[in-house]
Motif scaffolding. Structure first.
Motif, mmCIF file in Angstrom:
data_model
loop_
_atom_site.group_PDB
_atom_site.id
_atom_site.type_symbol
_atom_site.label_atom_id
_atom_site.label_comp_id
_atom_site.label_asym_id
_atom_site.label_seq_id
_atom_site.Cartn_x
_atom_site.Cartn_y
_atom_site.Cartn_z
ATOM 1 N N ASP A 751 41.899 40.430 42.368
ATOM 2 C CA ASP A 751 41.413 41.470 41.454
ATOM 3 C C ASP A 751 40.941 40.898 40.124
ATOM 4 O O ASP A 751 40.479 41.640 39.256
ATOM 5 N N GLU A 752 41.019 39.573 39.964
ATOM 6 C CA GLU A 752 40.387 38.928 38.822
ATOM 7 C C GLU A 752 38.928 38.580 39.124
ATOM 8 O O GLU A 752 38.175 38.222 38.226
ATOM 9 N N LEU A 753 38.532 38.691 40.409
ATOM 10 C CA LEU A 753 37.196 38.311 40.838
ATOM 11 C C LEU A 753 36.321 39.517 41.146
ATOM 12 O O LEU A 753 35.096 39.439 41.067
ATOM 13 N N ILE A 754 36.933 40.618 41.517
ATOM 14 C CA ILE A 754 36.199 41.854 41.789
ATOM 15 C C ILE A 754 37.153 43.016 41.581
ATOM 16 O O ILE A 754 38.350 42.907 41.844
ATOM 17 N N ASP A 755 36.624 44.119 41.068
ATOM 18 C CA ASP A 755 37.427 45.319 40.883
ATOM 19 C C ASP A 755 37.928 45.835 42.223
ATOM 20 O O ASP A 755 37.204 45.803 43.215
ATOM 21 N N PHE A 756 39.145 46.337 42.230
ATOM 22 C CA PHE A 756 39.655 47.050 43.399
ATOM 23 C C PHE A 756 39.899 48.500 43.012
ATOM 24 O O PHE A 756 40.247 48.810 41.862
ATOM 25 N N VAL A 757 39.687 49.387 43.977
ATOM 26 C CA VAL A 757 39.866 50.817 43.739
ATOM 27 C C VAL A 757 40.821 51.364 44.793
ATOM 28 O O VAL A 757 41.007 50.777 45.860
ATOM 29 N N GLY A 913 34.017 37.518 32.991
ATOM 30 C CA GLY A 913 32.750 38.105 32.589
ATOM 31 C C GLY A 913 31.817 38.413 33.748
ATOM 32 O O GLY A 913 30.885 39.198 33.607
ATOM 33 N N LEU A 914 32.076 37.787 34.901
ATOM 34 C CA LEU A 914 31.190 37.970 36.049
ATOM 35 C C LEU A 914 31.837 38.796 37.157
ATOM 36 O O LEU A 914 31.220 39.034 38.197
ATOM 37 N N ARG A 915 33.040 39.205 36.929
ATOM 38 C CA ARG A 915 33.761 40.030 37.910
ATOM 39 C C ARG A 915 33.000 41.325 38.163
ATOM 40 O O ARG A 915 32.579 42.010 37.236
ATOM 41 N N VAL A 916 32.766 41.659 39.433
ATOM 42 C CA VAL A 916 32.044 42.883 39.793
ATOM 43 C C VAL A 916 32.933 44.080 39.491
ATOM 44 O O VAL A 916 34.058 44.184 39.985
ATOM 45 N N LEU A 917 32.406 44.997 38.683
ATOM 46 C CA LEU A 917 33.184 46.144 38.235
ATOM 47 C C LEU A 917 32.827 47.380 39.027
ATOM 48 O O LEU A 917 31.692 47.572 39.457
ATOM 49 N N ALA A 918 33.806 48.244 39.222
ATOM 50 C CA ALA A 918 33.551 49.525 39.884
ATOM 51 C C ALA A 918 32.806 50.441 38.926
ATOM 52 O O ALA A 918 33.130 50.534 37.744
ATOM 53 N N PRO A 932 44.292 49.550 37.815
ATOM 54 C CA PRO A 932 44.454 48.626 36.685
ATOM 55 C C PRO A 932 44.290 47.197 37.161
ATOM 56 O O PRO A 932 44.664 46.857 38.274
ATOM 57 N N SER A 933 43.717 46.353 36.322
ATOM 58 C CA SER A 933 43.459 44.975 36.724
ATOM 59 C C SER A 933 44.038 44.020 35.704
ATOM 60 O O SER A 933 44.483 44.403 34.628
ATOM 61 N N LYS A 934 43.971 42.726 36.077
ATOM 62 C CA LYS A 934 44.421 41.666 35.192
ATOM 63 C C LYS A 934 43.274 41.077 34.393
ATOM 64 O O LYS A 934 43.352 39.989 33.873
ATOM 65 N N LYS A 935 42.164 41.795 34.338
ATOM 66 C CA LYS A 935 40.951 41.271 33.691
ATOM 67 C C LYS A 935 41.212 40.913 32.239
ATOM 68 O O LYS A 935 41.797 41.676 31.487
ATOM 69 N N LYS A 936 40.740 39.730 31.865
ATOM 70 C CA LYS A 936 40.836 39.285 30.490
ATOM 71 C C LYS A 936 39.606 39.712 29.711
ATOM 72 O O LYS A 936 38.574 39.983 30.279
ATOM 73 N N GLU A 937 39.708 39.738 28.421
ATOM 74 C CA GLU A 937 38.543 40.067 27.597
ATOM 75 C C GLU A 937 37.615 38.862 27.564
ATOM 76 O O GLU A 937 38.037 37.739 27.351
#
Length: 954
Positions: A751-757, A913-918, A932-937
């Motif tokens: 989930d750091e590489l692509i959004d999960f829903v 920054g390149l993670r595909v977002l929903a 919720p994800s572990k995405k960093k700013e």
């Protein structure tokens, strides 16, 4: 005017209810799909049994919905075929599970509240008929495909003359009742007829254009004297409907008062082939015909019917279908006359094709290039075989030749290469890809030949595919022993022989799925698919599943997938044999056997055929005396029924014949060729019985004297079976191949590489945006290829040489950026690139196959096979995408990459920054909830480091 048409909906009460659709546009189809999903539709009716109606019925069936075809006329496709053609077509349609109801008088669409008229808006729940004795037909969806109605509203407002039932009346010049106004296409009514096909529309456009040009003074003199006239159009057509050839041409249904008629009929109800040819009374001229089930010679017959020449051969000779003649399929030919039409959809002549081929030249005249230049074969596709034949002949005239070479590295077909490997006097000289390449090919290899050779080696030797450098040959799924899915995660499908599971195994599947957060789904082949695993998790998951008795299901390989079964005599009151036990036996015998394409099988316990055995590559149907063995079937986009190889044979005999059939297929099929097309290309038996007779002669009678070899080779594959998952679990060296990064034990979770829903309580990756939308076709935020050209760089140690496997890619982590390092040991070269494929922003390039194109090293993305040069990063094959490359050097056994600072690289290539977002615009079903994800700013420092003005980072 070219205002077209809209679908005609008969004035049936209830036609405005929810659940009633027309079938014309992609939006119509999407609405139907959504309605099926949201309302649990299990049965649907298609009103109309014409061309489009049958297509609609197939679309409904493809939604896993029971499909009923409702036709007012006594037969289907009444404009194109007669009763005999109808009978053959219906037989094929009903074999596929669709239901046909002709002479149907639909009187109302009944609502779920029982109302028949338009007094309520309750969803449709049944069809009501006025036919005496007909019961209501329960359906939850209705698709209306009853033809078209011209869009003549504008013409009516303008006061133009209209037909009694609509349509803008036109003359031979396509002029309307107002001489300065023309009408073409589906809105135009010529001679009281609306032409709803594309070819007449093109003809109309050409006639109208010339007439308009004359009126405007653009053509004068002789050119203006003999303008073309539209006097009707040839409505001949050839289509493949529901897997069945259907064609009609010329005068196919003569009028009752037409006395210059004689006909010949071929009716083969067993093979569902019907042909009726209409001749003149004297039998010297072919006037038209109907072809159902076999239209292989349509072009030849159509040309004869359109010609004024008398026949040079007996009418009876033309009647026999090509499939009944035996031997290899007869290639169709087209007249040498440059004006002969090849593509009726786009009105492309032989002369147009020949000119395009000559202009393109030997090197440039590929099938795709010719189709792009001329539009031939881009309509219905029915003329593509003719286009190929003309292309082959013309390229030969130019001094070239179309080849069946495996790829640019092997100047031979798969069959020819397999024969060389199989017959080599020294098997040890062809037991690896480097040896085979040196002996029979050249270059580095590529994403085509490497997996093909890997499959051949597995089929001949059956060694562990991850050993001996063979992992570098495997396509992504085989290399990972799992199926790569969206976002670079993997799915795991354990083997479930015969579909039989213990309660303890079901529990283990649930525990494993919950432990690793995997999305769970039952497959169409009686197995459980677990989605969403990261590659580094795979060995741990396999270890947990192995403790419950599960093995690899080989869902990732071109190999046997499953042997489906019904419960047979053990539970079912109709069963006559123990189909489950036999399915388990068959699956355990052939599990792990690699082949040119995937193989599927099934065992049905009685003639009710609940396991759908005749839709498989090989299938067994139980009888009172044993099993009937069928071979050469498949489902999918082009369903093919398997053919009976042997009847009433015992289990041991079934396996003996299967050993030989499968090995014969493995040794002689083309790359990625299923059993059905392979079998169809085999020669006929010596008595003219077609390919199935040939197979009986080879497999049962040993007519080629190869049964001993086939038996021996299959026995070797069976005896050397190994569970590929277990081999990884027990071997630390193989297990290390699944480590995410070479240079660190840290992991970037999925989930750091692509959004999960959230989808109904389970996690799935966010929908990929459509190509061209944001988050696709990524490009560096700079106009120059080297975005780091002004950066200060240093040589960064990323590991030792022995940590990077030869001839494959490996991933390293630099800051939060994934980079792919490729050790091209075959060339003695190293490369480093971003790991993200710019097409869909998936971090997967290191899993691609290394190779070369024209001598230039490349990598093929494992997701969609986009290819990138490893030296300059440019997309090969005409695309405009690029990847960023970095220099690599070796010093004292260590690997160094020349890189800017972590902060700079992360600003451009960092995963956060390149993670595909929903996004809501890509949530097709509108039922996904963001998790919720572990995405960093993201560190947005690029504008400070590289640009003088403010630039948003993509």
């Amino acid at each position: 005017m070219a205002t077209g048409s809209y679908p005609f909906v008969p004035p049936i009460p209830g036609r405005n209810r929810p659940g009633v659709f027309v079938y014309r546009t992609i939006e119509d189809l999407e609405a139907m799909l959504a309605y099926v999903k949201d309302n649990g539709v299990t049965s649907a009716a298609v009103i109309g049994g014409g061309l489009l109606g049958l297509e609609a019925a197939k679309a409904v069936a493809d939604m896993n919905v029971e499909s009923h075809i409702i036709e007012f006329a006594p037969i289907l496709m009444c404009r194109q075929i007669d009763q005999g053609g109808h009978d053959a077509l219906v037989g094929t349609i009903e074999d596929l599970g669709l239901k046909v109801h002709c002479d149907a008088r639909t009187s109302a669409f009944v609502g779920s509240d029982g109302t028949i008229g338009d007094e309520s808006d309750a969803p449709v729940s049944a069809l009501n008929f006025s036919n005496e004795g007909w019961d209501d037909l329960p359906v939850q969806m209705v698709v209306v495909s009853c033809g078209i109605k011209p869009r003549d509203e504008l013409a009516k407002l303008a006061g133009l003359e209209l037909g009694q039932r609509g349509g803008i009346v036109v003359d031979e010049s396509l002029r309307t009742s107002e001489s300065d106004v023309f009408a073409i296409g589906e809105c135009a009514l010529y001679n009281n007829f609306i032409y709803g096909l594309i070819a007449p529309g093109y003809d109309m456009a050409g006639v109208a254009a010339k007439a308009v040009a004359k009126d405007l003074g653009l053509i004068e003199g002789d050119d203006a004297k003999d303008l073309p006239q539209f006097t009707g159009a040839d409505l001949s057509t050839k289509l493949k409907l529901l897997g069945c050839d259907v064609a009609s041409f010329g005068v196919n249904q003569p009028k009752p008062d037409d006395e210059d008629v004689s006909d010949l009929v071929w009716n083969d109800p067993v093979n569902r082939v019907y042909r009726k040819l209409i001749f003149n009374k004297a039998g010297t001229k072919l006037r038209g015909g109907i072809l159902v089930g076999d239209a292989g010679d349509y072009t030849t017959l159509h040309r004869l019917a359109m010609s004024d020449d008398e026949l040079e051969e007996s009418p009876a000779f033309l009647l026999t279908p090509p499939s009944a003649l035996g031997g290899a399929p007869k290639e169709e030919t087209v007249s040498e006359d440059p004006s002969s039409q090849v593509c009726s959809c786009n009105d492309v002549t032989r002369g147009t094709l020949v000119t395009a081929i000559q202009d393109l030249g030997v090197e440039g005249a590929t099938l795709s290039a010719v189709k792009k230049c001329t539009n031939a074969g881009t309509g219905c596709g029915g003329c593509e075989p003719l286009v190929k034949n003309i292309l082959s002949a013309e390229v030969k005239k130019l001094g070239g030749a179309l080849t069946n070479h495996l790829c640019e590295h092997f100047p031979m077909s798969r069959q020819e290469l397999m024969l060389k490997l199989r017959m080599d006097a020294d098997p040890s000289s062809v037991d690896s890809f480097p040896k085979i390449l040196e002996k029979h090919g050249h270059g580095d290899g590529c994403e085509i030949c490497k997996p093909a050779v890997a499959s051949m080696l597995a089929s001949l030797n059956n060694e562990i595919i991850l050993d001996g450098g063979r992992d570098a040959l495997q396509d992504t799924n085989d290399r990972s022993l799992a199926n790569m899915q969206r976002g670079g995660t993997y799915s795991i499908v354990p083997r479930v022989p015969g579909g039989e599971l213990t309660p303890q195994q079901l529990v283990a599947l649930g525990v494993t799925a919950e432990k690793y957060g995997l999305y769970s789904k039952i497959t169409g082949a009686q197995r459980v698919d677990l989605f969403g695993a990261s590659k580094h998790q795979l060995p741990d998951i396999w270890e947990d599943l192995g403790k419950a008795g599960f093995e690899s299901g080989h869902a990732y390989g071109k190999a046997l997938r499953t042997v489906k079964s019904c419960v047979g005599s053990t539970w079912c009151r109709y069963g006559v044999q123990d189909s489950v036990s036999f399915a388990v036996r068959v699956e355990n015998r052939y599990k792990g056997v690699r082949s040119p394409h995937k193989m599927k099988s099934a065992v049905s316990g009685c003639a009710r055929e609940c396991a759908e055995a005749v839709g498989k590559d090989f299938g067994m149907i139980a009888t009172e005396h044993g099993y009937n063995l069928y071979v050469g079937g498949n489902g999918g986009a082009t369903p093919v029924h398997a053919q009976l190889l042997a009847a009433d044979i015992d289990e041991d005999t079934v396996l003996k014949y299967l050993d030989r059939y499968l090995m014969y297929y493995i040794l002689t099929a083309d790359r990625l060729e299923r059993t059905a097309p392979w079998q169809a290309k085999l020669p006929s038996g010596k008595n003219g019985g077609g390919p199935i007779e040939h197979l009986k002669e080879v497999i049962i009678e040993d007519s080629l004297g190869i049964c001993a070899e086939l038996d021996r080779r299959m026995e070797h594959l069976v005896n050397t079976y190994h569970d590929e998952w277990a081999e990884v679990v027990k071997d630390p060296v193989k297990r290390a191949k699944f480590k995410q990064f070479v240079n660190t034990d840290a992991n970037q979770e999925k989930d750091e590489l692509i959004d999960f829903v959230d989808m109904r309580g389970q996690k799935r990756p966010a929908d990929w945006p459509a190509d061209g939308q944001p988050q696709t076709f990524w490009k560096p935020p700079s106009d120059v290829m080297d975005v780091f050209s002004r950066s200060e760089k240093s040589w960064v140690k990323v590991g030792s040489v022995d940590q990077f496997a030869p001839n494959v890619g490996s991933t390293i982590l630099y800051g939060e950026t994934q980079l792919a390092v490729f050790n091209n040991a075959h060339r003695g070269e190293w490369y480093c690139t971003q790991n993200m494929c710019p097409h869909k922003q998936a971090f997967v390039l290191s899993q691609g196959i290394l190779g070369d194109a024209g001598g230039e090293p490349k990598v093929a993305c494992p997701l969609h096979k986009k290819q990138f040069g490893l030296k300059d990063g440019k997309e090969m094959g005409g695309g405009d995408l690029n990847i960023i490359t970095f220099s690599v050097k070796l010093e004292q056994g260590d690997v160094f990459v020349e890189l800017p600072s972590e902060e700079e690289v992360d600003a451009i290539l960092g995963t956060s920054g390149l993670r595909v977002l929903a996004t809501s615009c890509t949530d097709v079903a509108a039922d996904a909830l963001p998790l919720p994800s572990k995405k960093k700013e993201k560190k947005n420092v690029f504008q400070k480091l590289f640009m003088t003005n403010s630039t948003a980072i993509n």
